[in-house]
Every structure is written in structure tokens, then in C-alpha cells.
Scaffold this active site. Sequence first.
Site, short mmCIF file in Angstrom:
data_model
loop_
_atom_site.label_atom_id
_atom_site.label_comp_id
_atom_site.label_asym_id
_atom_site.label_seq_id
_atom_site.Cartn_x
_atom_site.Cartn_y
_atom_site.Cartn_z
N CYS A 6 0.84 -1.54 -0.03
CA CYS A 6 -0.04 -0.22 -0.64
C CYS A 6 1.23 1.45 0.01
O CYS A 6 2.15 0.91 0.73
CB CYS A 6 -0.55 0.47 1.12
N TRP A 18 -2.87 -2.91 -1.37
CA TRP A 18 -2.55 -4.03 -2.21
C TRP A 18 -3.72 -5.05 -0.65
O TRP A 18 -2.64 -4.88 -0.02
CB TRP A 18 -1.04 -4.05 -1.89
N GLU A 57 5.32 -15.38 -12.25
CA GLU A 57 4.59 -14.36 -11.91
C GLU A 57 4.14 -13.43 -13.29
O GLU A 57 3.58 -12.75 -13.08
CB GLU A 57 5.76 -13.28 -11.16
N LYS A 60 10.18 -16.06 -12.44
CA LYS A 60 9.71 -15.04 -13.89
C LYS A 60 8.90 -15.72 -14.36
O LYS A 60 7.66 -14.53 -14.47
CB LYS A 60 10.61 -14.88 -14.74
N LYS A 104 5.09 -4.60 -6.26
CA LYS A 104 6.57 -3.85 -6.21
C LYS A 104 7.27 -4.19 -5.04
O LYS A 104 8.91 -4.43 -4.87
CB LYS A 104 7.25 -2.81 -7.26
N ASN A 118 -1.11 2.05 5.77
CA ASN A 118 0.26 1.40 5.10
C ASN A 118 0.60 0.48 6.19
O ASN A 118 1.20 0.85 7.36
CB ASN A 118 1.06 1.79 4.23
N GLY A 119 0.52 -1.15 5.92
CA GLY A 119 1.01 -2.25 7.41
C GLY A 119 -0.14 -2.92 8.09
O GLY A 119 -1.57 -2.80 6.90
N HIS A 170 14.92 -38.26 -8.91
CA HIS A 170 14.31 -38.12 -6.96
C HIS A 170 13.13 -38.24 -6.69
O HIS A 170 12.20 -37.88 -5.39
CB HIS A 170 15.54 -37.86 -5.94
N ARG A 172 3.44 -0.41 -5.01
CA ARG A 172 3.42 -0.55 -3.91
C ARG A 172 1.72 -2.13 -3.70
O ARG A 172 1.28 -1.78 -2.51
CB ARG A 172 3.14 0.71 -3.41
N GLU A 182 15.49 -18.41 -11.10
CA GLU A 182 14.78 -17.50 -11.38
C GLU A 182 13.89 -17.21 -12.17
O GLU A 182 12.66 -16.67 -12.30
CB GLU A 182 15.81 -15.94 -11.30
C1 F6R Z 1 10.65 -10.86 -8.82
C2 F6R Z 1 10.29 -9.90 -7.70
C3 F6R Z 1 10.04 -9.92 -6.28
C4 F6R Z 1 11.02 -9.34 -5.94
C5 F6R Z 1 11.01 -9.43 -4.41
C6 F6R Z 1 12.17 -8.67 -3.45
O1 F6R Z 1 10.57 -10.64 -10.14
O2 F6R Z 1 10.72 -8.96 -7.92
O3 F6R Z 1 10.59 -11.86 -6.00
O4 F6R Z 1 12.88 -9.65 -5.76
O5 F6R Z 1 9.68 -9.30 -3.49
O6 F6R Z 1 12.12 -7.76 -3.27
P1 F6R Z 1 13.42 -6.29 -2.80
O7 F6R Z 1 13.79 -6.96 -4.03
O8 F6R Z 1 12.18 -5.12 -3.75
O9 F6R Z 1 13.85 -6.62 -1.63
#
Ligand code: F6R
Length: 608
Positions: free
Chosen positions: A2, A72, A488, A485, A603, A98-99, A504, A29, A481
Site C-alpha cells: 500500500c 494491496w 509471476e 519470472k 513491487k 500502510n501496514g 528423486h 506498492r 529465477e
Molecule cells: C520478482 C520480484 C520479487 C522481489 C522480492 C524482493 O520479480 O520482483 O521476487 O525480488 O519481492 O523485493 P526487493 O528486492 O525489493 O526486496
Amino acid sequence: MCGIFGHISVGGKNSASVCLQGLKFLEYRGYDSAGISGIYKKKLKSFKHVGKVSSLQSLNLHLGIAIAHTRWATHGAITQANAHPHFDERKEFSIVHNGIIENYLDLKRELMNQGVVFQSETDTEVVVHLLAREYQGSLFDAMKRVTQKLRGAFALAAISSKEPESIVCAVRSAPLIIGICHETGDIYLSSDANAFSGMTLDVFYLLNDEIASLTPEKICVINKHGVELVKNLERLELKHTKLDKEGFEHYLLKEICEQPQSLMRALLGRIDEMNMTPIFSELTLEDHVFMDCDHITILGCGSAYHAGYIAKSMIEKMAGKHVSVEIASEFRYNQPLITEKTLVIAISQSGETADTIAAIELAQQKTSRIIAICNVMTSTIARMIKNTISLKAGPEISVCSTKAFTSQLLVLLLLAIKFGRTLALTKNEATSLFSQIHDMISGVEKLLEQKSEIEQMAKKTSHYDHTFFIGRQEMVPTCLEAALKLKEVSYVNALGIAAGELKHGTIALITPQSLTIALCGNERTEEKMESNMMEIISRNGPVFAFANEGCQSIQKLTENVIFLPKLSDQFSPFLYAVATQLYAYYVAKERGCDIDQPRNLAKSVTVE
Ligand code: F6R
């Protein structure tokens, strides 16, 4: 999660438009719903909608004071009723938050017993009812009493028709920055300084358990003991950040394609050519901090954790120190074996991830040797840790992390070389590594020219709902990774797995309907990898591959191979990460997903 924003107009600006503009920068956010409250003709007015900030665009009212929110969802579904701002029963008080208020159920029960009727399922709504009940002529004093009843994390901003010229804010374990325009006297508040894009403001941060009363005449801040504080103002001059896709269809593609430049920025000015050692102007730690540390612990979440996992082998090889990589949300509840000789490296693009902040706080109780790696240098983590290295990746707008991830890898590689140079790594070895970094960046540039090949691969495979990424050695975390990607942005159920682990258990899932993508970027284990691919092909599992240029044997196994520029094993993760970012992007495009703002995500993950 948020984002909150607020504005008091002194110079005549419309607070409604200012808040809308601010919210656009905070949308990373959360984008489940958005809302704004202001005082109009001495009455509270508010607008809220499910969906993105653009849903408020039709707001056509001139306000002199306003608070705003982009959500969020944590407590309560994504509905209009649960959207912020929230109100008391008489609609005299309004609040954005926020929180998470952890004891909200107890507080809610008490309030309901007193006859309060709740309009939403949120934790936030208890705060506004409490404010109304505690109000005895001063919103500031009411907030003081209310925050004493709250457990959890919050950045709160409240207004009331009873005090039409003031905003009262309170903070615990959540960021809030307050800015004053020295020209107009306008007052701003925001969850993130970047929302002040294009402005020059004198700013200060509200810290834990501080409460601020903001009016055009006076700003007053107190701590939890009620003592008035003198806050030092810092001049913040933020260039206007262009939220512009620059001709690309999505921010994600733009940011993937920017990587040769963002990697170059992470490198520039960071090599001492005389001594052939990396230098970081941000670090004040002496060399002995690396030389006599007995262990390195890396902390991060999501992609940041994966970057640390890839770097583990780089650091172990170059510096000969044992490295453990910890998921921050788990670490914070462990009893970590950290001593004052442990060097901790915390990685976070946003610098606001709640779990990473809590893990750092735990580490701080045991060691002072902490380095952070952040992209947002005005963030909480960058302010907490003196030794914070900047990623210099530039704003990452797409929720899915791409350029920040590869910059994290590069900064970690430079740190590995730096540690190595204080120990056994020779000047010649370092010279060779620097030259390989330049080859890697050229490799990324070359790979980006292969976009259309990867797009074709995505077109052929986007119908699969289950995808396995397999690899060995440095490719194992690269597979994790890649899977993250794909999950998500395209909502494909993807799993990254060490190729040798398939037999396994996971091999039971291989069918003609599940896709395997082999990341053959590790030369040392090339033959083993081919055997693992054969095991899948023998069970009628379709196999596609990314492989190093010149590796012809792969073609005997599958015709669906994309060859990537050949680098040494420890540099391959950079290229394979970029290739799989492109793959995830094109699959998401084929599947018609909301690429830059995937469902359920934000994000910046500012809650546990
Ligand atoms: C994946 C992604 C998330 C962030 C994670 C940590 O594409 O963006 O997995 O890597 O939420 O976020 P930060 O790096 O901002 O602590």
C-alpha cells in the site's frame, strides 16, 4: 504494501490532482484499489474505486487538503468497501494506512460491543473509529492515545472535518516522508520519496512511534514519550521521473532491453585499475572486515534471494569463505548462528521489503558488519545501513524484477572480486575477471538481438500450463529465477529444479503435457545435463533448451534449442537470466496477461 500520499495546499494547487499524481508513483506498492479523501466546504469528501489509480481520474473537485491511498489487499477482499480511505460512523474522520494492525480483531470486538457498525473487513477501520472516540478537541492528541492501543506496523494519515486545515500522521515500522516546498509552503507526505518526482522539497522522515501534526502554520513532531522533536530538514531535489515506455509495448520489455546500460552503470567508476580491485565509494568498511570475517550470510527475498544464491559460489570460489544464503522471511524467525565476525549482505531492490528489514534488524543485534545492496537509495534499508551499495539500475517500474536482478548479480560479483583481492585472488586473475565482465555485457547486448527467436519459442510453448526449468551448478538458482519470472508474469505453474534431482521424485510429473526447458549454461556438467534431458525425452516429455554457442551435442537431443553467446560457467547466469526473462515476457504476451502489473502482486512488499 500500500502507498499513502497527502497534500496541504498553501500556494493554491489542487490537492486532489497533486495526490493523484503522487499515487501514480506509488502504484508499484499495490493496485487493488485506490482512493482519496479531502475537505470540501468544511465537509469530508471521498472517492474510492476498485482497480488502478487511473480509476480515480474522473475526480473533478478542487481540494485544499487531501490524503490518498493505493491498496494491496491484506485484510479483506478487493472491494469498494475495503478500499481506503476509511471513515468513522459520522463521516467526520478519514484515514489511510500502510501496514498491518495485528490486534485489530480484539479492538474490533471491543468497538462492536460498544455498538460501532463496521463498513469494511479491513484492519484499518478500527483506527478511524478509535480516533473518533478519542477525539476531545485535538486530532493530534487523539492520535497519540490511539497509537498506544495499536500493535503491528503502520504509517497512518488522518484528516477530520473538525480540523479542516490539518493532517495528522503516525508511524511504526513503515516508511513515511514529509516534505515542505520552500517556495509555496505546501506540505506533502508520502510512503516513498520518489513520489515527489520533479519537486524540490525540504524533507524529513517520521521514525518509529513518532506522530506529526501538519498545518500550514506549523509542523509539530513528537516521540512516543510526547516530547516535541526538532527534525533536521534535508533538501531533496528530484528530477522529473518520466513514467514512459519509450516506444516499448510494456515496461517489462523496456527494462529487459535496458540491461546492457544498467549493467554498465553498476560497473562504471567501480574499478581501481592500478590495483585491479573493485572500489565502492559507498563503503566505509576496512579491508580487515572481509579478511578476518569467518562467514558470509546473504539475506533477501524472491529474486534478491536468487541473486544471492547465484553469488554464493562466486564468493566461495574467489574469497574462499563459506557463504550461506537465507530467505529473509525465514531468517527473521530463526536463531541464526551469527557472530560479530559474520559479514551480512542484505539485498533489496526496493529497500522496503518488510521481511528483509526485520532480518537486518536481527542481524544488527549480533554484528556490525552489514552491507546492503539497494536500488532505491532513499529507501528504509538504504537509510538504515551506512554501507549501502547502489545498484544504479534506474527506476524499475514493472513489478517483475529484471534489470535490478542482473545489477544485483554484478554488484555481488564485484564484491566477490573485492573480497578475493584482500585474500588470495591475484591481480592477473582479477584482470581476467574484469575483461569477462565486459564480455558478459556484450553478450547480453548480442542476446537481446535474438529476441525474435525467443518470441518464436514462446509462441510454440505458451499453451503449456506446467513448465520445469532444469539446470546444474550455477544454473540451479538461475532455474529458480526463470521459474519465478514465468509464474509471476504468465501465471504458468513453473518449477526450477536441479537436473540431477529430477529422478528423486519430480520426474513423476513428466508427461507430454508438461514442458521442460533445459538451461545448459554449465560446461563442466554438460554431459550430465544431456543425460538428464534424455531421461525426460524417453518419457515423452517435450524438451526445449537454451545452450552455449558451439555446444552441438544438444542438437542431437532436441531441435528446439536457442544458442546463447558462450561465457565461462560463472558468468552464464547473467545471459540465461536475461534469456528466460524474455521467454517469460513473450509467454505472458501470448497468454494475454497484465504484464507490468500481474495479479495479486506489488513491487514493494512492506508487510510480512
Ligand atoms: C520478482 C520480484 C520479487 C522481489 C522480492 C524482493 O520479480 O520482483 O521476487 O525480488 O519481492 O523485493 P526487493 O528486492 O525489493 O526486496
